[in-house]
Design a protein around this motif. Structure first.
Motif, PDB file in Angstrom:
ATOM      1  N   TYR A  82      79.914   8.452  79.558  1.00 20.43           N
ATOM      2  CA  TYR A  82      80.100   7.073  79.120  1.00 20.43           C
ATOM      3  C   TYR A  82      80.759   7.016  77.739  1.00 20.43           C
ATOM      4  N   ILE A  83      80.336   7.890  76.842  1.00 26.23           N
ATOM      5  CA  ILE A  83      80.973   7.933  75.527  1.00 26.23           C
ATOM      6  C   ILE A  83      82.442   8.336  75.683  1.00 26.23           C
ATOM      7  N   GLY A  84      82.697   9.322  76.542  1.00 29.77           N
ATOM      8  CA  GLY A  84      84.082   9.725  76.797  1.00 29.77           C
ATOM      9  C   GLY A  84      84.918   8.572  77.325  1.00 29.77           C
ATOM     10  N   LYS A  85      84.348   7.803  78.212  1.00 29.68           N
ATOM     11  CA  LYS A  85      85.058   6.647  78.776  1.00 29.68           C
ATOM     12  C   LYS A  85      85.313   5.593  77.695  1.00 29.68           C
ATOM     13  N   MET A  86      84.346   5.391  76.811  1.00 25.48           N
ATOM     14  CA  MET A  86      84.537   4.441  75.708  1.00 25.48           C
ATOM     15  C   MET A  86      85.681   4.902  74.806  1.00 25.48           C
ATOM     16  N   ILE A  87      85.734   6.176  74.536  1.00 25.73           N
ATOM     17  CA  ILE A  87      86.773   6.722  73.662  1.00 25.73           C
ATOM     18  C   ILE A  87      88.147   6.608  74.314  1.00 25.73           C
ATOM     19  N   LYS A  88      88.250   6.984  75.565  1.00 24.53           N
ATOM     20  CA  LYS A  88      89.546   7.054  76.238  1.00 24.53           C
ATOM     21  C   LYS A  88      90.054   5.692  76.722  1.00 24.53           C
ATOM     22  N   GLY A  89      89.158   4.742  76.978  1.00 23.93           N
ATOM     23  CA  GLY A  89      89.587   3.419  77.428  1.00 23.93           C
ATOM     24  C   GLY A  89      90.402   3.499  78.709  1.00 23.93           C
ATOM     25  N   ASN A  90      91.575   2.880  78.693  1.00 26.20           N
ATOM     26  CA  ASN A  90      92.427   2.845  79.893  1.00 26.20           C
ATOM     27  C   ASN A  90      92.977   4.211  80.275  1.00 26.20           C
ATOM     28  N   ASP A  91      92.910   5.185  79.388  1.00 26.69           N
ATOM     29  CA  ASP A  91      93.396   6.531  79.683  1.00 26.69           C
ATOM     30  C   ASP A  91      92.327   7.411  80.336  1.00 26.69           C
ATOM     31  N   TRP A  92      91.130   6.874  80.507  1.00 26.98           N
ATOM     32  CA  TRP A  92      90.036   7.625  81.123  1.00 26.98           C
ATOM     33  C   TRP A  92      90.377   7.956  82.571  1.00 26.98           C
ATOM     34  N   ILE A  93      90.155   9.201  82.946  1.00 23.18           N
ATOM     35  CA  ILE A  93      90.317   9.632  84.336  1.00 23.18           C
ATOM     36  C   ILE A  93      88.930   9.661  84.951  1.00 23.18           C
ATOM     37  N   SER A  94      88.719   8.826  85.949  1.00 22.17           N
ATOM     38  CA  SER A  94      87.404   8.659  86.560  1.00 22.17           C
ATOM     39  C   SER A  94      86.854   9.985  87.075  1.00 22.17           C
ATOM     40  N   LEU A  95      85.554  10.156  86.942  1.00 22.32           N
ATOM     41  CA  LEU A  95      84.878  11.362  87.417  1.00 22.32           C
ATOM     42  C   LEU A  95      84.359  11.189  88.843  1.00 22.32           C
ATOM     43  N   SER A  96      84.499   9.992  89.364  1.00 22.23           N
ATOM     44  CA  SER A  96      84.051   9.728  90.732  1.00 22.23           C
ATOM     45  C   SER A  96      85.068   8.791  91.385  1.00 22.23           C
ATOM     46  N   ILE A  97      84.620   7.920  92.235  1.00 22.23           N
ATOM     47  CA  ILE A  97      85.511   6.968  92.893  1.00 22.23           C
ATOM     48  C   ILE A  97      85.870   5.892  91.877  1.00 22.23           C
ATOM     49  N   PRO A  98      87.155   5.755  91.525  1.00 18.47           N
ATOM     50  CA  PRO A  98      87.527   4.750  90.521  1.00 18.47           C
ATOM     51  C   PRO A  98      87.342   3.328  91.050  1.00 18.47           C
ATOM     52  N   LYS A  99      87.177   2.393  90.120  1.00 16.93           N
ATOM     53  CA  LYS A  99      87.078   0.979  90.506  1.00 16.93           C
ATOM     54  C   LYS A  99      88.248   0.625  91.401  1.00 16.93           C
ATOM     55  N   GLY A 100      87.938  -0.108  92.456  1.00 16.06           N
ATOM     56  CA  GLY A 100      88.977  -0.527  93.387  1.00 16.06           C
ATOM     57  C   GLY A 100      89.360   0.530  94.403  1.00 16.06           C
ATOM     58  N   GLY A 101      88.746   1.694  94.337  1.00 14.62           N
ATOM     59  CA  GLY A 101      89.121   2.786  95.228  1.00 14.62           C
ATOM     60  C   GLY A 101      88.125   3.080  96.331  1.00 14.62           C
ATOM     61  N   SER A 102      87.096   2.256  96.467  1.00  9.20           N
ATOM     62  CA  SER A 102      86.037   2.546  97.450  1.00  9.20           C
ATOM     63  C   SER A 102      86.544   2.524  98.885  1.00  9.20           C
ATOM     64  N   ASP A 103      87.322   1.512  99.248  1.00  7.05           N
ATOM     65  CA  ASP A 103      87.798   1.407 100.637  1.00  7.05           C
ATOM     66  C   ASP A 103      88.661   2.603 101.017  1.00  7.05           C
ATOM     67  N   ALA A 104      89.600   2.960 100.157  1.00  5.03           N
ATOM     68  CA  ALA A 104      90.477   4.104 100.435  1.00  5.03           C
ATOM     69  C   ALA A 104      89.665   5.392 100.525  1.00  5.03           C
ATOM     70  N   PHE A 105      88.695   5.551  99.630  1.00  6.59           N
ATOM     71  CA  PHE A 105      87.869   6.749  99.655  1.00  6.59           C
ATOM     72  C   PHE A 105      87.076   6.829 100.955  1.00  6.59           C
ATOM     73  N   ASN A 106      86.429   5.733 101.335  1.00  7.18           N
ATOM     74  CA  ASN A 106      85.640   5.728 102.571  1.00  7.18           C
ATOM     75  C   ASN A 106      86.507   5.999 103.788  1.00  7.18           C
ATOM     76  N   LYS A 107      87.699   5.415 103.840  1.00  7.73           N
ATOM     77  CA  LYS A 107      88.599   5.657 104.967  1.00  7.73           C
ATOM     78  C   LYS A 107      88.954   7.147 105.056  1.00  7.73           C
ATOM     79  N   SER A 108      89.232   7.752 103.915  1.00  8.58           N
ATOM     80  CA  SER A 108      89.598   9.176 103.928  1.00  8.58           C
ATOM     81  C   SER A 108      88.405  10.037 104.334  1.00  8.58           C
ATOM     82  N   MET A 109      87.208   9.652 103.933  1.00  8.56           N
ATOM     83  CA  MET A 109      86.016  10.427 104.291  1.00  8.56           C
ATOM     84  C   MET A 109      85.732  10.352 105.783  1.00  8.56           C
ATOM     85  N   PHE A 110      85.853   9.172 106.358  1.00  2.00           N
ATOM     86  CA  PHE A 110      85.535   9.012 107.774  1.00  2.00           C
ATOM     87  C   PHE A 110      86.645   9.548 108.655  1.00  2.00           C
ATOM     88  N   LYS A 111      87.873   9.575 108.165  1.00  2.00           N
ATOM     89  CA  LYS A 111      88.990  10.167 108.924  1.00  2.00           C
ATOM     90  C   LYS A 111      88.815  11.653 109.082  1.00  2.00           C
TER      91      LYS A 111
END
Length: 176
Positions: free
Chosen positions: A145-174
């Motif tokens: 969380y501190i890393g995300k605060m520091i990096k702001g918009n340059d933060w690379i998500s460590l999990s499923i990024p916001k807005g990416g749930s549908d695409a992630f789920n589709k790829s998992m079930f495929k």
């Protein structure tokens, strides 16, 4: 696979998963970032690493035979930002995790029923491990969380990024 083997395999997987999250956070940060604090009363990532590794070294050194709160541990000093370089911070991080994984590798069916002491209180192996499995992810989450605060918009998500749930789920079930 019996319970002890299944349990130990699972906790090793989970601890590795959280270590990887910390590693991926550190990869995104500079040395200066490691010492950044939102407010004067907060802990920097360097301090959180120092506390986490200090806890790991105390809890997991001679895990089966000594109390998890070692007489040589100075917990209060863990909250002083004294690790200066990013390399020193990461080396201490690795030292703590290596101690943990070495201790876990020493647990087997012949000692799985041992009682472990932490601050004089007896724990089963499962209780002692679960205690730390609840503690360490809390601090890794703080680091991320501190890393995300520091990096702001340059933060690379460590999990499923916001807005990416549908695409992630589709790829998992495929893939199944």
């Amino acid at each position: 696979m019996d319970f002890p083997e299944n349990y130990l395999s699972n906790v090793k997987f989970e601890f590795h998963r959280y270590k990887t999250m910390g590693d991926a956070t550190f990869d995104q940060l500079s040395e200066e970032d490691m010492h950044w604090k939102y407010a004067e009363t907060d802990n920097s990532i360097a301090v959180i690493v120092k506390h986490l590794a200090g806890n790991m070294l105390s809890r997991w050194t001679q895990f089966l035979t000594e109390d998890g709160e070692k007489s040589w541990r100075n917990r209060e000093s863990e909250f002083v930002d004294s690790l200066t370089s990013k390399e020193e911070i990461l080396a201490y991080w690795e030292k703590g995790w290596n101690c943990l994984f070495t201790a876990l590798d020493g647990i087997n069916t012949s000692n799985f029923d041992s009682k472990i002491k932490i601050r004089g209180e007896a724990h089963t192996i499962v209780e002692a491990i679960n205690r730390q499995l609840a503690h360490y992810p809390n601090h890794v989450g703080q680091i991320a969380y501190i890393g995300k605060m520091i990096k702001g918009n340059d933060w690379i998500s460590l999990s499923i990024p916001k807005g990416g749930s549908d695409a992630f789920n589709k790829s998992m079930f495929k893939s199944k």
